[in-house]
Write a protein that holds these residues in place. Structure first.
Motif, PDB file in Angstrom:
ATOM      1  N   TYR A   1     -16.875 -36.528 101.085  1.00 20.45           N
ATOM      2  CA  TYR A   1     -16.923 -35.058 101.139  1.00 20.45           C
ATOM      3  C   TYR A   1     -17.369 -34.617 102.524  1.00 20.45           C
TER       4      TYR A   1
ATOM      5  N   VAL B   1     -20.011 -29.318  96.450  1.00 19.92           N
ATOM      6  CA  VAL B   1     -18.887 -29.961  95.750  1.00 19.92           C
ATOM      7  C   VAL B   1     -18.831 -29.451  94.313  1.00 19.92           C
TER       8      VAL B   1
ATOM      9  N   GLN C   1     -17.453 -25.937  93.367  1.00 20.26           N
ATOM     10  CA  GLN C   1     -16.019 -25.683  93.497  1.00 20.26           C
ATOM     11  C   GLN C   1     -15.256 -26.002  92.220  1.00 20.26           C
TER      12      GLN C   1
ATOM     13  N   SER D   1      -9.061 -34.903 103.518  1.00 22.21           N
ATOM     14  CA  SER D   1      -9.804 -33.859 102.808  1.00 22.21           C
ATOM     15  C   SER D   1      -8.969 -33.278 101.665  1.00 22.21           C
ATOM     16  N   ARG D   2      -7.686 -33.062 101.924  1.00 21.93           N
ATOM     17  CA  ARG D   2      -6.782 -32.546 100.886  1.00 21.93           C
ATOM     18  C   ARG D   2      -6.619 -33.559  99.756  1.00 21.93           C
TER      19      ARG D   2
ATOM     20  N   THR E   1      -9.693 -33.510  97.598  1.00 27.68           N
ATOM     21  CA  THR E   1      -9.662 -32.304  96.756  1.00 27.68           C
ATOM     22  C   THR E   1      -8.714 -32.503  95.577  1.00 27.68           C
TER      23      THR E   1
ATOM     24  N   ARG F   1     -10.348 -34.792  93.123  1.00 23.69           N
ATOM     25  CA  ARG F   1     -11.466 -34.127  92.453  1.00 23.69           C
ATOM     26  C   ARG F   1     -10.975 -33.341  91.236  1.00 23.69           C
ATOM     27  N   TYR F   2      -9.906 -32.551  91.421  1.00 24.92           N
ATOM     28  CA  TYR F   2      -9.390 -31.744  90.308  1.00 24.92           C
ATOM     29  C   TYR F   2      -8.627 -32.602  89.304  1.00 24.92           C
TER      30      TYR F   2
END
Length: 278
Positions: A124, A159, A162, A201-202, A205, A208-209
């Motif tokens: 992160y 984190v 979000q 980073s993308r 992300t 993460r989702y």
């Protein structure tokens, strides 16, 4: 209009909405000479924070100073600007509680270790930048020089903020799964991923989702064209096979059912970051 429960200082008010929900309002002079029962126009607020249902704001605030609340709000604004996104409003309560505890602990020189502290800057990176910036804000505003490890703790709060409906413990679990996925990618492609790039980073992300959905048992509502799926499988064979290894790990260790469409989107992300690193 909201009804004042308590004026915390000239610029912060703990109030109650018409639906009897507690709320913290920030605004220049909004708490000046306000006493319990007074009405305040909520539209004049610079920032409004609602706690999670499980949090009793009035009880929590008994342990947190107005100075720490003010600094926490400044850190949240800084974080939203750096991350370029709005955060879950409940972050004020979890982060201010953590910072108050960290400051008290610093006064006693009683530091706590974070078993994942070395992973956070790489998994992160942007949130870790927020954590480092927060330490500077705390030093400038409150005069406390907190240990560098606190940047990792603060990063986790950002984190977590979000993803709706997740606790900090959930975020730690998500982080562990991401770490396993990254290890598989680096092993199969024999590379060390550059953790500072936009594509990385993308990718994090996306993971993460992707993981959060499965933890909440939410299905992936996308009907991908079959021919597109076949093109990706053929064009990016090694990335696709890597995804199959990841899929097997997630099914065996977490009992998650990973759809074909999810595998394809994961393949595209992996192909992008691997190409970038080569």
């Amino acid at each position: 209009m909201v009804k004042v429960i308590k004026s915390l200082n000239n610029n912060i008010v703990l109030a109650e909405t018409e639906k009897n929900k507690e709320v913290i309002i920030f605004g220049t002079g909004i708490g000046f000479k306000k006493k319990k029962g007074d009405l305040v126009n909520a539209s004049l607020a610079k920032k409004t924070f609602y706690p999670e249902k499980s949090i009793q704001a009035s009880q929590l605030l008994e342990q947190i100073s107005a100075e720490v609340l003010t600094v926490t709000e400044e850190i949240i604004v800084f974080g939203e600007e750096l991350l370029k996104r709005k955060l879950n409003q409940s972050i004020l309560f979890s982060l201010s509680d953590h910072l108050q505890f960290a400051i008290n602990r610093d006064q006693n020189k009683n530091y706590e270790d974070n078993p994942l502290q070395w992973e956070i800057p790489t998994l992160y990176n942007e949130e870790y930048k927020v954590g480092k910036g927060a330490l500077k804000i705390i030093e400038n505003r409150l005069g406390h020089i907190l240990p560098k490890i606190e940047a990792s703790f603060i990063a986790l709060h950002f984190v977590n903020a979000q993803i709706d409906g997740h606790s900090l413990g959930d975020t730690m679990e998500i982080m562990k799964v991401i770490k396993k996925i990254i290890k598989i990618i680096q092993r199969l492609f024999d590379i060390n991923l550059d953790k500072t790039t936009i594509n990385y980073s993308r990718f994090i992300t996306h993971l993460r989702y992707f993981i959060a959905r499965h933890k909440m048992n939410k299905s992936y509502a996308m009907d991908m064209d079959k021919s597109f799926r076949e093109i990706i499988q053929e064009k990016y064979k090694k990335s696709y096979n890597c995804c199959l290894v990841i899929k097997e790990m997630l099914e065996n260790e977490y009992n998650w059912g990973i759809s074909n469409d999810e595998i394809i989107y994961l393949t595209i992300h992996i192909e992008r970051i691997v190409r970038e690193n080569k």
